[in-house]
Design a protein around this motif. Structure first.
Motif, short mmCIF file in Angstrom:
data_model
loop_
_atom_site.label_atom_id
_atom_site.label_comp_id
_atom_site.label_asym_id
_atom_site.label_seq_id
_atom_site.Cartn_x
_atom_site.Cartn_y
_atom_site.Cartn_z
N THR A 108 1.80 8.36 5.69
CA THR A 108 0.07 7.68 5.06
C THR A 108 -0.26 8.69 3.58
OG1 THR A 108 -0.81 9.96 5.96
CG2 THR A 108 -1.16 7.89 7.65
N SER A 146 -3.34 -1.41 7.52
CA SER A 146 -3.91 -0.51 6.55
C SER A 146 -2.26 -0.55 5.65
CB SER A 146 -3.44 1.17 6.65
OG SER A 146 -2.86 1.45 7.39
N GLY A 147 -1.10 -1.47 5.70
CA GLY A 147 -0.05 -2.05 4.71
C GLY A 147 1.10 -0.36 5.73
N MET A 154 0.02 6.97 0.66
CA MET A 154 -0.79 5.53 0.20
C MET A 154 -1.12 5.46 -0.78
SD MET A 154 -2.79 4.65 4.33
CE MET A 154 -2.06 3.49 5.64
N GLU A 191 2.85 -0.40 10.44
CA GLU A 191 1.80 -0.64 10.02
C GLU A 191 0.45 0.51 10.69
OE1 GLU A 191 -0.51 -2.74 7.40
OE2 GLU A 191 1.82 -4.54 7.68
N ASN A 243 0.71 -1.28 -0.16
CA ASN A 243 -0.07 0.28 -0.02
C ASN A 243 0.63 1.12 0.04
OD1 ASN A 243 -3.12 1.37 0.46
ND2 ASN A 243 -3.15 1.25 2.38
N PHE A 244 2.07 1.05 -0.38
CA PHE A 244 2.68 2.17 -0.33
C PHE A 244 3.65 2.09 -1.74
CE2 PHE A 244 2.39 2.38 4.09
CZ PHE A 244 2.18 3.65 4.03
N ASP A 253 7.09 6.26 5.90
CA ASP A 253 6.68 6.90 5.32
C ASP A 253 5.45 8.18 5.86
OD1 ASP A 253 6.06 7.65 2.58
OD2 ASP A 253 6.63 5.81 1.48
#
Length: 289
Positions: free
Chosen positions: A221, A249-250, A224, A134, A85-86, A219
């Motif tokens: 959010t 959420s990744g 995403m 995460e 998700n990144f 990183d």
């Protein structure tokens, strides 16, 4: 005043939940447990805000050093995890493909997680225990086919996860990762729940993972691939979300598997997952007895 921090804990062989303060733990379960046995029922009743208001009027019942942190929602109906998700994480696969239009998902069992300050357990079947920092969202208002425009209104609280993974076991079969994601106590959730009240809490916050003080993942959010609105909308299309459901959420790039040679977690290591406004989840590593 900082945002309320709701903890689930064990204290003298009793399971409970409460509010963390500078002086210690306010045992809310001793006051409200007959009505709401765990934080899942508190969330289902929409009572987080009411209980948060008790923080300033009640004295702590015991020091934080006396509790064992448990995962915040002890018996969620569902724990659903998002993979890749990144953007930099997607590029790790080196297959030349752009990010997919829908998220990859998998399920974890509550027993595969442990709480803050507890060791992650490396099983005898494999040395390839890896970390994945995460952000966690906990559903407060259930629903099916939730529109993206209303999705964030269904969040009750935020937390963190080290979504620990046994890397070689996620490749035992052609299409699934269930085995490598569900060894007992290989991951963690915590240290607490922070009530969700405003989109700014999630829109552009820093997520960082450190191993023995060294930054391995970092990183924001806002980068995403699948925003949380999309994730909630997509998941609720095929399954009814209910209060207390947990969505992980990744993770950003930088897991141990991506080093050359790979760097696996070993006993004695300390892993910290930190996010702005949520806190820091800390775990050591130990071999299974």
């Amino acid at each position: 005043m900082s945002r309320p921090q709701f903890v689930s804990f064990s204290h003298k062989n009793r399971q409970g939940y409460g509010l963390l303060t500078v002086e210690g733990v306010v045992d809310l379960s001793a006051r409200h447990g007959a009505r709401w046995p765990s934080l899942r029922e508190v969330i289902e009743a929409g009572a987080l805000s009411a209980l948060a208001a008790e923080r300033g009027s009640l004295s702590p019942d015991f020091p934080v050093e006396e509790i064992r942190f448990e995962i915040p929602i002890p018996t969620p109906e569902k724990i659903i995890c998002v993979g890749v998700n990144f953007p930099d994480r997607n590029e790790e696969y080196k297959d030349g493909q752009a990010a997919p239009s829908n998220p990859s998902l998998f399920i974890r069992f509550p027993r595969s997680f442990t709480g803050h300050n507890e060791p992650l357990i490396r099983p005898p079947e494999s040395p390839q225990l890896d970390y994945e920092g995460e952000i966690v969202i906990v559903i407060g208002k259930g629903g099916r086919r939730i529109p993206e425009a209303q999705a964030l209104n269904h969040i009750a609280a935020l937390s963190l996860s080290n979504e620990g993974t046994i890397r070689d076991w996620v490749r035992h079969a052609k299409f699934n990762v269930t085995q490598g994601k569900n060894f007992d106590r290989t991951g963690s959730i915590g240290p607490w729940l922070v009530p969700y009240t405003d989109e700014a809490q999630l829109a552009d916050i820093r997520l960082e993972t450190r191993v023995n003080g060294e930054v391995r993942q970092s990183d924001r959010t806002s980068r995403m691939i699948f925003p949380l609105r999309k994730i909630i909308n997509y998941i609720s299309t095929f399954t009814t979300l209910v209060p207390g459901d947990v969505i992980v959420s990744g993770t950003p790039t930088g897991a141990g598997a991506r080093f050359d040679p790979p760097i696996w977690l070993k006993p004695g290591d300390v892993v910290e997952v930190e996010a702005d406004g949520i806190g820091t989840l800390r775990n050591t590593i130990a071999d299974e007895a």
